[in-house]
Scaffold this motif. Sequence first.
Motif, PDB file in Angstrom:
ATOM      1  N   LEU A 248       0.823  -1.208   0.000  1.00  0.00           N
ATOM      2  CA  LEU A 248       0.000   0.000   0.000  1.00  0.00           C
ATOM      3  C   LEU A 248       0.860   1.262   0.000  1.00  0.00           C
ATOM      4  O   LEU A 248       0.451   2.289  -0.556  1.00  0.00           O
ATOM      5  CB  LEU A 248      -0.939   0.000   1.209  1.00  0.00           C
ATOM      6  N   PHE A 249       2.039   1.210   0.612  1.00  0.00           N
ATOM      7  CA  PHE A 249       2.925   2.371   0.614  1.00  0.00           C
ATOM      8  C   PHE A 249       3.291   2.779  -0.813  1.00  0.00           C
ATOM      9  O   PHE A 249       3.348   3.973  -1.141  1.00  0.00           O
ATOM     10  CB  PHE A 249       4.186   2.054   1.423  1.00  0.00           C
ATOM     11  N   PHE A 250       3.539   1.816  -1.670  1.00  0.00           N
ATOM     12  CA  PHE A 250       3.963   2.107  -3.031  1.00  0.00           C
ATOM     13  C   PHE A 250       2.789   2.258  -4.005  1.00  0.00           C
ATOM     14  O   PHE A 250       3.020   2.519  -5.193  1.00  0.00           O
ATOM     15  CB  PHE A 250       4.904   1.007  -3.541  1.00  0.00           C
ATOM     16  N   TRP A 251       1.568   2.058  -3.526  1.00  0.00           N
ATOM     17  CA  TRP A 251       0.410   2.206  -4.407  1.00  0.00           C
ATOM     18  C   TRP A 251      -0.141   3.619  -4.244  1.00  0.00           C
ATOM     19  O   TRP A 251      -0.785   3.941  -3.253  1.00  0.00           O
ATOM     20  CB  TRP A 251      -0.669   1.175  -4.054  1.00  0.00           C
ATOM     21  N   LEU A 303       5.321   1.194   9.608  1.00  0.00           N
ATOM     22  CA  LEU A 303       6.478   0.308   9.497  1.00  0.00           C
ATOM     23  C   LEU A 303       7.041   0.322   8.080  1.00  0.00           C
ATOM     24  O   LEU A 303       8.269   0.312   7.881  1.00  0.00           O
ATOM     25  CB  LEU A 303       6.093  -1.113   9.906  1.00  0.00           C
ATOM     26  N   ALA A 304       6.168   0.347   7.083  1.00  0.00           N
ATOM     27  CA  ALA A 304       6.629   0.376   5.689  1.00  0.00           C
ATOM     28  C   ALA A 304       7.432   1.643   5.406  1.00  0.00           C
ATOM     29  O   ALA A 304       8.491   1.595   4.769  1.00  0.00           O
ATOM     30  CB  ALA A 304       5.433   0.270   4.744  1.00  0.00           C
ATOM     31  N   VAL A 305       6.932   2.782   5.880  1.00  0.00           N
ATOM     32  CA  VAL A 305       7.653   4.040   5.680  1.00  0.00           C
ATOM     33  C   VAL A 305       8.998   3.997   6.409  1.00  0.00           C
ATOM     34  O   VAL A 305      10.034   4.440   5.880  1.00  0.00           O
ATOM     35  CB  VAL A 305       6.811   5.229   6.176  1.00  0.00           C
ATOM     36  N   TYR A 306       8.993   3.471   7.618  1.00  0.00           N
ATOM     37  CA  TYR A 306      10.213   3.372   8.428  1.00  0.00           C
ATOM     38  C   TYR A 306      11.246   2.492   7.732  1.00  0.00           C
ATOM     39  O   TYR A 306      12.441   2.821   7.673  1.00  0.00           O
ATOM     40  CB  TYR A 306       9.823   2.779   9.779  1.00  0.00           C
ATOM     41  N   LYS A 307      10.801   1.387   7.178  1.00  0.00           N
ATOM     42  CA  LYS A 307      11.700   0.489   6.459  1.00  0.00           C
ATOM     43  C   LYS A 307      12.289   1.196   5.237  1.00  0.00           C
ATOM     44  O   LYS A 307      13.512   1.119   4.994  1.00  0.00           O
ATOM     45  CB  LYS A 307      10.944  -0.771   6.029  1.00  0.00           C
TER      46      LYS A 307
END
Length: 353
Positions: A248-251, A303-307
């Motif tokens: 979802l972060f990249f969508w 978490l996705a943004v943090y990664k």
Amino acid sequence: MATESDLVDREHLRSFLEEHLGEAEEFDVQRHDQGFSNETLFVSWDDTELVIRRPPIGETADTAHDVLREYEVVDALQDTDVPVPTTVAATEDSDIIGVPFYVMERLDGDVLRYSEPDRFQNSDARAGVGEEMIDTLAAIHSVDYEAVGLGEFGNPEGFTARQVERWQGQFEWAFEETTESREVPEIAEIGEWLEANVPDEPAHTLVHGDYKLDNVIFGPDPEPELAGVLDWEMSTLGDPLTDLGWFLFFWLDPVEGEMSSLMQTMAPMFLTDDDYHTRGELLDRYEEQTGVEVQNLKFYRVLAVYKMAALGEMFYARYLMGNSDSTFYAMMEDGVPQLADHGLEIINDERPI
């Protein structure tokens, strides 16, 4: 940049392929120049098109570039509902091309990275792309990993908490090099929030680890059909919602507000067309396909943004160390602070799904 001749001994490779596929009159090797991790080589073997995956030149982290681990999961998924390339062979023998590697058949189709293929430039096809992505993610998370021989593929207990710890450690490594250039104090705030909000994990599944639009290939037909999921090097057993948050972060949502310059570089801008599904619609479809009511989505999005920010800070550190002249790595001077702002906006409910 490594060349084809740096990456493979042609005669040794020919002998290896002859053992597994028989002799061929036509034999050609070309390096694929996309990606930042394992090396990909395209091989023509008469009428058969092949792909070789091998580690990059130089020192590599055992876990980050373990191509034989990648082969293990792709090979295990051959007879499942998860579309993957057909595997051919793998070897630990470094005497052939200098490193372990594996071979698979090359899929015909397109990776949607910077633009849509002409055949998908209509509303039905655009809707189909999102549906295929979610349905395939649900298929990955529905695999009976014990039955396909992946029962020892990871250590799923405590996976989510370890993800937070792992990426905190990556920041610590990078900050030793980058803090003299500029500091990003918001990262500590996000890390503390993640530590305090680690959710109870849902049932463990096979996890891809890097599931996004440019890590799959769509077949050549006019209607979108996801022909294969690629780049399994981060796969393991663990919390499936980490995959969902990353996807979802990249969508990019069709109703996306102002985006940072970094997001405009990393994510496919064509996804903002009104014909594509919103993130909320894709979330609903994931719940329908898996029968799982997604809880704590905010955590997985943060978490996705943090990664991604941790990866970016490591990229920037390598740029400062003189190990890369990549303009993308250099962009992380401002890009990581932008990602930190993005993460805080999710925490503060300023970026709803």
